[in-house]
Design a protein around this motif. Structure first.
Motif, PDB file in Angstrom:
ATOM      1  N   GLY A 194       0.755  -1.225   0.099  1.00  0.00           N
ATOM      2  CA  GLY A 194       0.077   0.108   0.014  1.00  0.00           C
ATOM      3  C   GLY A 194       0.825   1.225   0.092  1.00  0.00           C
ATOM      4  O   GLY A 194       1.979   1.394  -0.166  1.00  0.00           O
ATOM      5  N   VAL A 195       0.230   2.300   0.124  1.00  0.00           N
ATOM      6  CA  VAL A 195       0.812   3.742   0.300  1.00  0.00           C
ATOM      7  C   VAL A 195       1.895   3.493   1.310  1.00  0.00           C
ATOM      8  O   VAL A 195       2.969   4.215   0.966  1.00  0.00           O
ATOM      9  CB  VAL A 195      -0.363   4.886   0.092  1.00  0.00           C
ATOM     10  CG1 VAL A 195       0.449   6.243   0.425  1.00  0.00           C
ATOM     11  CG2 VAL A 195      -1.371   4.772  -0.991  1.00  0.00           C
ATOM     12  N   ALA A 196       1.427   3.357   2.413  1.00  0.00           N
ATOM     13  CA  ALA A 196       2.603   3.427   3.416  1.00  0.00           C
ATOM     14  C   ALA A 196       3.805   2.625   3.372  1.00  0.00           C
ATOM     15  O   ALA A 196       4.951   2.948   3.536  1.00  0.00           O
ATOM     16  CB  ALA A 196       1.983   3.062   4.753  1.00  0.00           C
ATOM     17  N   GLY A 197       3.649   1.345   2.707  1.00  0.00           N
ATOM     18  CA  GLY A 197       4.722   0.596   2.410  1.00  0.00           C
ATOM     19  C   GLY A 197       5.546   1.140   1.444  1.00  0.00           C
ATOM     20  O   GLY A 197       6.848   1.197   1.481  1.00  0.00           O
ATOM     21  N   LEU A 198       4.809   1.634   0.223  1.00  0.00           N
ATOM     22  CA  LEU A 198       5.551   2.483  -0.854  1.00  0.00           C
ATOM     23  C   LEU A 198       6.576   3.427  -0.308  1.00  0.00           C
ATOM     24  O   LEU A 198       7.599   3.995  -0.301  1.00  0.00           O
ATOM     25  CB  LEU A 198       4.989   2.691  -1.721  1.00  0.00           C
ATOM     26  CG  LEU A 198       5.308   3.725  -3.129  1.00  0.00           C
ATOM     27  CD1 LEU A 198       6.463   2.914  -3.672  1.00  0.00           C
ATOM     28  CD2 LEU A 198       4.207   3.816  -4.098  1.00  0.00           C
ATOM     29  N   ALA A 199       5.658   4.507   0.573  1.00  0.00           N
ATOM     30  CA  ALA A 199       6.426   5.672   1.073  1.00  0.00           C
ATOM     31  C   ALA A 199       7.841   5.259   1.930  1.00  0.00           C
ATOM     32  O   ALA A 199       8.743   6.206   1.948  1.00  0.00           O
ATOM     33  CB  ALA A 199       5.279   6.436   2.280  1.00  0.00           C
ATOM     34  N   ALA A 200       7.549   4.183   2.766  1.00  0.00           N
ATOM     35  CA  ALA A 200       8.713   3.775   3.393  1.00  0.00           C
ATOM     36  C   ALA A 200       9.899   3.371   2.353  1.00  0.00           C
ATOM     37  O   ALA A 200      11.163   3.441   2.693  1.00  0.00           O
ATOM     38  CB  ALA A 200       8.402   2.609   4.449  1.00  0.00           C
ATOM     39  N   GLY A 208       3.394  12.658   0.089  1.00  0.00           N
ATOM     40  CA  GLY A 208       3.388  12.792   1.366  1.00  0.00           C
ATOM     41  C   GLY A 208       4.781  13.155   2.258  1.00  0.00           C
ATOM     42  O   GLY A 208       5.632  13.754   1.665  1.00  0.00           O
ATOM     43  N   PRO A 209       4.988  12.839   3.519  1.00  0.00           N
ATOM     44  CA  PRO A 209       6.064  13.298   4.050  1.00  0.00           C
ATOM     45  C   PRO A 209       7.459  12.748   3.208  1.00  0.00           C
ATOM     46  O   PRO A 209       8.722  13.333   3.347  1.00  0.00           O
ATOM     47  CB  PRO A 209       6.060  12.490   5.666  1.00  0.00           C
ATOM     48  CG  PRO A 209       4.576  12.010   5.755  1.00  0.00           C
ATOM     49  CD  PRO A 209       3.990  11.787   4.284  1.00  0.00           C
ATOM     50  N   ALA A 210       7.203  11.625   2.743  1.00  0.00           N
ATOM     51  CA  ALA A 210       8.322  10.923   1.968  1.00  0.00           C
ATOM     52  C   ALA A 210       8.459  11.694   0.466  1.00  0.00           C
ATOM     53  O   ALA A 210       9.067  11.026  -0.301  1.00  0.00           O
ATOM     54  CB  ALA A 210       8.358   9.576   1.589  1.00  0.00           C
ATOM     55  N   ALA A 211       8.077  13.013   0.392  1.00  0.00           N
ATOM     56  CA  ALA A 211       8.037  13.449  -0.991  1.00  0.00           C
ATOM     57  C   ALA A 211       9.105  13.258  -1.816  1.00  0.00           C
ATOM     58  O   ALA A 211      10.032  13.304  -1.538  1.00  0.00           O
ATOM     59  CB  ALA A 211       7.457  14.983  -0.796  1.00  0.00           C
TER      60      ALA A 211
END
Ligand code: NAP
Length: 252
Positions: free
Chosen positions: A54-60, A89-92
């Protein structure tokens, strides 16, 4: 940052071409594949396989990269939305969408366009008795209700995940396809209607030439929209320029 580390979301011929060009340019690139097909065509360079979670995993995962090129298939809608969200997000991270042009510009008059696979199924039931479906396996279930009792031929790369209706047959194959073979496929099934999605590109274009030549009805499922605000290019050279411009931008 002279050579940005690129996460390249792939699974398309354009993604493989871009990976090759980036490797030749000395850009560190990791291609990402979903792992849907058992024997994927692998790009050159580093490859990772499987969803991110998901989005969180990709952001990480973005911690390991400086920029993202989403070169997934035009119908890989979820991955594109996830990339758009994760990169905001924060990981822009800078994000580019590489998406080949659709077939709208070269479509002859008379093609039928559908907004959804379900609408395409209803249209196919109206327009023909012997449909050929070339929409992949993931949305095949959307055709069962309307075409359950018709002799459908469906062409897929991997086995569908449900039992097909008794009158349906499956052809396993993977493009690119040539005109002669496509003509034989349609004639062999005595097809009167062809259903496809607007994948674009040349790999699967010959079926549309064959359908046109044989006078079949053609139904095309429209692409999902690209999320607003995404930078989009439609060819590999432009994507390569975008990556080069990132490196140039960062030079002191
Ligand atoms: P999708 O429905 O948009 O994505 C579903 C999930 O699969 C995503 O949320 C992600 O899982 C994972 N995923 C998709 N593409 C990925 C990638 N390149 N790397 C890592 N994970 C990925 O995607 P799809 O339509 O199933 O397409 C899957 C792959 O097949 C893509 O690489 C696409 O380019 C290729 N492909 C698709 C089609 C098509 O018609 N849809 C045709 C030809 C090739 P997580 O949420 O866990 O990250």
């Amino acid at each position: 940052m002279t050579a940005p580390r690129i996460l390249l979301l792939g699974g398309t011929s354009e993604a493989r071409a871009l990976a090759a060009a980036l490797v030749a340019d000395g850009v560190p690139v990791t291609s990402s594949l979903a792992g849907r097909v058992s024997e994927p065509r692998l790009p050159v360079g580093d490859v990772r396989i499987g969803g991110f979670g998901g989005v969180a995993g990709l952001a990480a995962a973005l911690q390991g990269y400086d920029a993202v090129v989403d070169a997934t298939h035009p119908f890989a809608e979820t991955m594109t939305i996830h990339a758009h969200r994760a990169c905001q997000g924060p990981a822009a991270r800078p994000l580019l969408r590489l998406q080949r042009p659709g077939w709208g510009d070269r479509a002859p008059d008379g093609w039928h366009w559908a907004d959804t696979h379900e609408e395409a199924a209803e249209l196919a039931a109206e327009l023909g008795q012997r449909p050929v479906l070339t929409i992949g396996r993931q949305r095949l279930a959307a055709f069962v209700s309307a075409l359950h009792d018709r002799p459908v031929l469906t062409r897929v790369v991997e086995a569908p995940e449900f039992d097909l209706p008794p009158r349906w047959t499956v052809r396993y194959d993977r493009g690119p396809y040539a005109l002669d073979g496509e003509r034989d496929l349609l004639l062999g099934h005595d097809a009167d209607v062809l259903v496809t999605k607007d994948s674009g590109g040349d790999y699967t274009w010959p079926k549309l030439l064959a359908a046109d030549e044989l006078g079949l009805s053609v139904i095309v499922v429209r692409r999902p929209p690209v999320p607003g605000g995404m930078t989009v290019v439609d060819d590999v050279a432009d994507a390569l320029d975008w990556v080069r411009s990132l490196a140039a931008r960062e030079r002191p």
